[in-house]
Write a protein that holds these residues in place. Sequence first.
Motif, PDB file in Angstrom:
ATOM      1  N   GLU A   1     -21.387  25.800  27.070  1.00 23.24           N
ATOM      2  CA  GLU A   1     -20.812  26.506  26.007  1.00 23.24           C
ATOM      3  C   GLU A   1     -21.736  27.054  25.055  1.00 23.24           C
ATOM      4  O   GLU A   1     -22.935  26.837  25.068  1.00 23.24           O
ATOM      5  N   THR A   2     -21.561  28.154  24.198  1.00 19.66           N
ATOM      6  CA  THR A   2     -22.426  28.672  23.571  1.00 19.66           C
ATOM      7  C   THR A   2     -22.608  27.795  22.191  1.00 19.66           C
ATOM      8  O   THR A   2     -22.126  27.239  21.808  1.00 19.66           O
ATOM      9  N   LEU A   3     -23.946  27.719  22.068  1.00 18.64           N
ATOM     10  CA  LEU A   3     -24.577  27.089  21.012  1.00 18.64           C
ATOM     11  C   LEU A   3     -24.832  27.726  19.535  1.00 18.64           C
ATOM     12  O   LEU A   3     -25.146  28.982  19.759  1.00 18.64           O
ATOM     13  N   PRO A   4     -24.354  27.251  18.495  1.00 16.00           N
ATOM     14  CA  PRO A   4     -24.499  27.805  17.335  1.00 16.00           C
ATOM     15  C   PRO A   4     -25.936  28.088  16.953  1.00 16.00           C
ATOM     16  O   PRO A   4     -26.911  27.191  17.291  1.00 16.00           O
TER      17      PRO A   4
ATOM     18  N   VAL B   1     -26.998  28.887  25.419  1.00 18.61           N
ATOM     19  CA  VAL B   1     -25.902  27.916  25.592  1.00 18.61           C
ATOM     20  C   VAL B   1     -26.312  26.641  25.956  1.00 18.61           C
ATOM     21  O   VAL B   1     -27.679  26.355  26.147  1.00 18.61           O
ATOM     22  N   GLY B   2     -25.251  25.550  26.054  1.00 18.86           N
ATOM     23  CA  GLY B   2     -25.839  24.144  26.244  1.00 18.86           C
ATOM     24  C   GLY B   2     -24.828  23.513  27.389  1.00 18.86           C
ATOM     25  O   GLY B   2     -23.811  24.188  27.436  1.00 18.86           O
ATOM     26  N   ALA B   3     -25.273  22.689  28.075  1.00 16.67           N
ATOM     27  CA  ALA B   3     -24.566  22.158  29.310  1.00 16.67           C
ATOM     28  C   ALA B   3     -23.475  21.232  28.731  1.00 16.67           C
ATOM     29  O   ALA B   3     -23.791  20.453  27.827  1.00 16.67           O
ATOM     30  N   ARG B   4     -22.292  21.339  28.987  1.00 14.17           N
ATOM     31  CA  ARG B   4     -21.291  20.267  28.578  1.00 14.17           C
ATOM     32  C   ARG B   4     -21.032  19.454  29.564  1.00 14.17           C
ATOM     33  O   ARG B   4     -20.524  18.191  29.563  1.00 14.17           O
ATOM     34  N   VAL B   5     -21.027  20.013  31.175  1.00 10.38           N
ATOM     35  CA  VAL B   5     -20.746  18.821  32.109  1.00 10.38           C
ATOM     36  C   VAL B   5     -21.723  19.151  33.117  1.00 10.38           C
ATOM     37  O   VAL B   5     -22.049  20.419  33.489  1.00 10.38           O
ATOM     38  N   LEU B   6     -22.427  18.302  33.510  1.00 12.57           N
ATOM     39  CA  LEU B   6     -23.570  18.340  34.558  1.00 12.57           C
ATOM     40  C   LEU B   6     -23.316  17.643  35.675  1.00 12.57           C
ATOM     41  O   LEU B   6     -22.685  16.336  35.750  1.00 12.57           O
TER      42      LEU B   6
ATOM     43  N   LEU C   1     -30.924  27.545  30.224  1.00 12.72           N
ATOM     44  CA  LEU C   1     -29.708  27.421  29.275  1.00 12.72           C
ATOM     45  C   LEU C   1     -30.454  27.935  27.962  1.00 12.72           C
ATOM     46  O   LEU C   1     -29.479  28.479  27.047  1.00 12.72           O
ATOM     47  N   THR C   2     -31.283  27.499  27.464  1.00 13.61           N
ATOM     48  CA  THR C   2     -32.019  27.967  26.003  1.00 13.61           C
ATOM     49  C   THR C   2     -32.215  29.269  26.118  1.00 13.61           C
ATOM     50  O   THR C   2     -31.918  30.026  25.215  1.00 13.61           O
TER      51      THR C   2
END
Length: 499
Positions: free
Chosen positions: A344-347, A283-288, A278-279
């Motif tokens: 989702e994309t992380l800022p 991006v970061g996970a929103r639902v796992l 993910l890193t």
Amino acid sequence: MSDMFDGTRIKPARRIVSLWFPRLSSDRFLRVRPVDGPFVLTLKESNANRIYCLNVEAEKQGLHQSMSFADARAFCPLVLSQPADIPADERFLLALRRWASRYCPWVGLEGRDGLTLDVTGSVHLFGDEPRMLSDMRQRLMRAGLTARIGVAKTRGAAWAFAHYGEEACPEGPLEEALAPLPVAALRLERKTDIALQRLGLRSIGDLIATERAPLTRRFGPGLVMRLDQALGAQPEEVTPLADPPHYAVRMTLPEPIGLSADVMAGTERLLGPLCDKLTANGVGARVLMLSLRRVDHAAQQVELRLARPLNNPARILPLFERGVTAADAGFGIDQLRLSALQVETLPVQQISHVSSGGKDQLEDLITRLGTRIGLENIQRFLPADSHIPERSFLIAPAAFSEPGGPWISLLPRPLRLFPPEPIAGQGPQPPRQFRWRRMRLRTGRATGPERIAPEWWLSDENWRSGVRDYWRIETREGRRLWLFYTPQNPGWFVQGEFA
């Protein structure tokens, strides 16, 4: 036997298919909302609305792309229009790319309105080439899409036949087949095309008969490269889009486990490589989803919905504890699978020594509460651009919204706001004493009035009576209330209370 088969392998002739959708945007829109008559999609360019795409009926009325919409209305007053949606067109083209993969695995995008397919070695699956092209044409026609198909040995020639020539490359050398086509069929820039026509080089045959050295000095190496790509002298591959990253890891255990601590330890080992992936993609996970396969082949699933996208395993792991504890291990768990169902994309964040632990703790708290009562049930107030008290705020789920800025108001507003409650009073001045919620109150200080008019562009039953004159009342009993008076229908009401 050696005369019939000598061990060599015959390489099939290369065949490239170019699919061009000249009315991709309008066809996409009309598939959902059919329109009878001329129809155009407009796009704002240089402070003017211009035609971006149009249907056949609009072309018959003399309209064309890049035409000013004001001129189009003058030519055809009955033309219907809608604003173009470029992102929706891009998503639709990607869906068409997935559909085209039924003919071959190598499918690439060709601009904003085309696809390129390398069908070498897959034509025989449909019988022969004419049958495959007929199948493409019929399926696109049933889908309501206008398409032109070009087939040739090279990508450039297939594009040229789809846009400017016949469907399939005629028999014979490519030079003879491409010679009658205009120079624009070489995928040249508009200014290069105009410059070549001014020099009298209007067809590809004229370019082939011209010395290359003067062309290279005048137009650069790009013109000759496009010509060589179309003729097959320079290779040009079809580059398919890369598959989206798959965020899932699993672990098969040699012996079944059943303790929550063991499951959490396995989850910790899975979170490491998953968060690293993910890193790496930003991006970061929103639902796992954590799937626990038992020895009896039944499965337990633990879903974790996060208040914010995360890729930090140290913060994600404790949030799984409640779901893992409630899972039924049965006779044991022999496989763990962890997947990110929604990312989702992380800022981009500035790295500094300042800690954001307070914000992180709030997001983790929202996640913990959301696992019990649902993330949608944890809400926050957001400011809204309205001077009407009831419309000055919005209620949104805290996990799917960012905190808004402060409420902008020239005069203070009460912290507590409720539906208007009538009280006894006469005249436009605040009553000296009144009863409210079974309490007898006396006015000590009154500040106002603040006249608020209804928003005429919105229909609101509560504000149809007209304007309201608001007063801030400080009672001798300690209550600080927000009262208003309605001049059109005389009456006094309490609507809020200050802290």
